[in-house]
Design a protein around this motif. Structure first.
Motif, short mmCIF file in Angstrom:
data_model
loop_
_atom_site.label_atom_id
_atom_site.label_comp_id
_atom_site.label_asym_id
_atom_site.label_seq_id
_atom_site.Cartn_x
_atom_site.Cartn_y
_atom_site.Cartn_z
N UNK A 10 1.05 -1.20 0.01
CA UNK A 10 0.01 -0.11 -0.01
C UNK A 10 0.95 1.23 -0.04
N UNK A 11 0.68 2.02 -1.14
CA UNK A 11 1.56 3.15 -1.15
C UNK A 11 0.85 4.44 -1.26
N UNK A 12 1.29 5.45 -0.31
CA UNK A 12 0.67 6.88 -0.09
C UNK A 12 0.84 7.28 -1.39
N UNK A 13 -0.15 7.92 -1.98
CA UNK A 13 -0.12 8.51 -3.26
C UNK A 13 0.08 10.17 -3.32
N UNK A 15 2.03 13.32 -4.01
CA UNK A 15 2.38 14.04 -5.51
C UNK A 15 3.38 13.48 -6.07
N UNK A 16 4.77 13.48 -5.48
CA UNK A 16 5.81 12.88 -6.42
C UNK A 16 5.98 11.27 -6.30
N UNK A 17 5.04 10.74 -5.89
CA UNK A 17 5.30 8.97 -6.00
C UNK A 17 5.03 8.29 -7.13
N UNK A 18 4.29 8.99 -8.25
CA UNK A 18 3.98 8.30 -9.27
C UNK A 18 5.08 7.49 -9.91
N UNK A 19 6.20 8.09 -9.97
CA UNK A 19 7.52 7.41 -10.43
C UNK A 19 7.91 6.33 -9.76
N UNK A 20 7.74 6.18 -8.58
CA UNK A 20 8.08 5.17 -7.42
C UNK A 20 6.99 4.07 -7.44
N UNK A 21 5.92 4.21 -7.91
CA UNK A 21 4.75 3.19 -8.14
C UNK A 21 5.23 2.37 -9.43
N UNK A 22 5.46 3.22 -10.42
CA UNK A 22 5.64 2.69 -11.75
C UNK A 22 7.12 1.81 -11.65
N UNK A 23 7.91 2.17 -10.90
CA UNK A 23 9.24 1.67 -11.03
C UNK A 23 9.14 0.33 -10.08
#
Lengths: 131, 332
Positions: A10-13, A15-23
């Motif tokens: 479960x990842x807190x969404x 602003x700057x986390x979109x990159x982390x989620x995709x990686x």
């Protein structure tokens, strides 16, 4: 598919986390990443059910308490996940299978490193249903 | 001795009770050794009240129902008197601090409790295949008459509840209450064979897989009758309980009764109850399957005291542990 081998994050969404989620998705295909608005709003009851029935381990990624976008959210969740871990311990379960990573958005390298060590730990420990 | 206390309670209630007042107390039932909770509205009914060695129920549970169903309380003109053992007052204090009940219309009648019986221990003493016809307390002896007519006497020390052996005879109340009996004399005779603080729990002896296996074996007897939930003063969600809506968003529990589901049930229940639990032991007493739930609630009660410095039922103005935080706490 063997359900006991799945790992759910479960990842807190923020602003700057979109990159982390995709990686994360590209690096660990077996990992299921579920973005949540704030980690403080996640009900530990869901974690109990996942750990007992559906998943091998659960990883939570949240902002550091003082930097929460919703100001207080993570302060409460700190105590809540502490109690959740103690519940797991009190029932004789391995509380390390609930891994909580506090990191501010933008520090993706640190998070990825912690994911790697945790995945390594999961590989080393035996798969025992319920323990 | 016990009858003296009972008479004193009745005498006190008769002197203070007015026309619109209601008394929540216990009266004898058709089953020997078991008292039933009752609501008394007339002065003439007060003679039915029973208290003492067989007062097992924690009457605080009924208060949330009293206060949640508005029509009941709004029609109450006078005061609600509740009969309490000193250990039950913790539950009342915790419910006030959780804003479940309003202390304005409430008056507690606390009495000098000399310990209470554990009916499971009595049953073990007489044998599981025999039944009791009559039961009575004579100082330190419990005299029984079995169904076949044979008399039997058991020393009280053998059948007293294990919770009472650890009683430190402390209670803290800020709301209006009356202590029936001699408080100084009561406090000067603590049983205190083993205090709760230095008690060795199951979680200290066993860890990991051994602990899980033992709990799994114990909880596999659970039939999920929800009795432990219904009797718990900390379970005050009433009709909004998570276990009543299995198809809410995620089906939290399957309907089949398997050991894993039973563990999940108790995990969720203790996660919800842990911050409010005063370790009153009602869940263990009520369990029809005799599951030793004290293994769990004692652990969580001690945990809240030691790691979060929060003792449920110690103050009626304290913020609940899960609804507050301290800056710089590094818990997880």
């Amino acid at each position: 598919m063997d359900r006991t081998n799945t790992v759910i994050a479960f990842v807190c969404q923020a602003d700057k986390r979109k990159k982390l989620i995709s990686s994360l998705k590209s690096k660990y295909p077996a990992l299921r990443v579920i973005p949540v608005i704030c980690i403080g709003k996640l009900n530990p009851v869901i974690i109990f059910r996942l750990l007992m029935k559906e998943a091998r381990a659960v990883i939570l990624v949240g902002c550091e308490p003082s930097d929460c976008h919703f100001r207080e959210g993570v302060f409460f969740s700190e105590r809540r996940f502490f109690l959740a871990k103690e519940v797991l311990k009190g029932f004789g379960l391995n509380d390390r299978l609930l891994n909580i990573i506090w990191s501010n958005p933008g520090k993706d390298a640190l998070v990825l490193k912690q994911f790697e060590t945790f995945m390594q730990y999961l590989k080393e420990t035996q798969i025992e249903k319920g323990a | 001795m016990i009858n003296e206390i009972r008479d004193a309670i009745i005498q006190y209630l008769k002197s203070v009770m007015k026309e619109n007042d209601v008394v929540l107390a216990l009266r004898s039932s058709s089953t020997p050794g078991i008292l039933t909770p009752c609501i008394l509205r007339n002065k003439a009914d007060l003679d039915q009240i029973e208290a003492g060695f067989f007062h097992l129920n924690n009457l605080a549970v009924y208060l949330s129902e009293f206060f949640q169903k508005e029509n009941r309380l709004s029609t109450l003109q006078g005061y609600l008197y509740v009969l309490c053992k000193p250990c039950d007052t913790k539950a009342v204090t915790q419910m006030i601090s959780d804003q479940q009940i309003n202390p304005n219309k409430l008056k507690l009648v606390v009495y000098a409790c000399e310990g209470m019986a554990d009916m499971k221990k009595v049953k073990n003493e007489i044998g599981l295949d025999k039944d009791i016809k009559a039961i009575d307390l004579h100082l330190t002896e419990l005299s029984l008459t079995l169904l076949d007519g044979s008399p039997l006497s058991i020393p009280v020390s053998k059948v007293i509840s294990s919770k009472c052996l650890e009683c430190n005879k402390e209670y803290h109340l800020t709301m209006s209450h009356v202590f029936v009996g001699d408080e100084k004399k009561w406090k000067s005779h603590p049983y205190s064979i083993a205090t709760a603080e230095n008690k060795v729990l199951l979680q200290d002896q066993k860890k990991g897989k051994d602990l899980f296996d033992q709990l799994k074996a114990e909880l596999s007897a659970c039939i999920r009758c929800n009795a432990c939930r219904n009797v718990c003063h900390a379970c005050f969600c009433s009709d909004r309980c998570i276990f009543d809506k299995p198809k809410m968003t995620v089906g939290f529990l399957d309907k089949e009764i398997s050991p894993i589901d039973n563990i999940l049930f108790h995990m969720i229940r203790f996660y919800h109850v842990a911050p409010n639990c005063t370790a009153c032991g009602e869940c263990e007493r009520i369990c029809p399957q005799g599951i030793p739930l004290s293994h769990l609630y004692e652990y969580f009660h001690r945990l809240m005291q030691e790691s979060l410095d929060f003792s449920a039922g110690s103050s009626d103005s304290m913020r609940q542990a899960m609804l507050s935080y301290r800056l710089g706490e590094d818990l997880v």
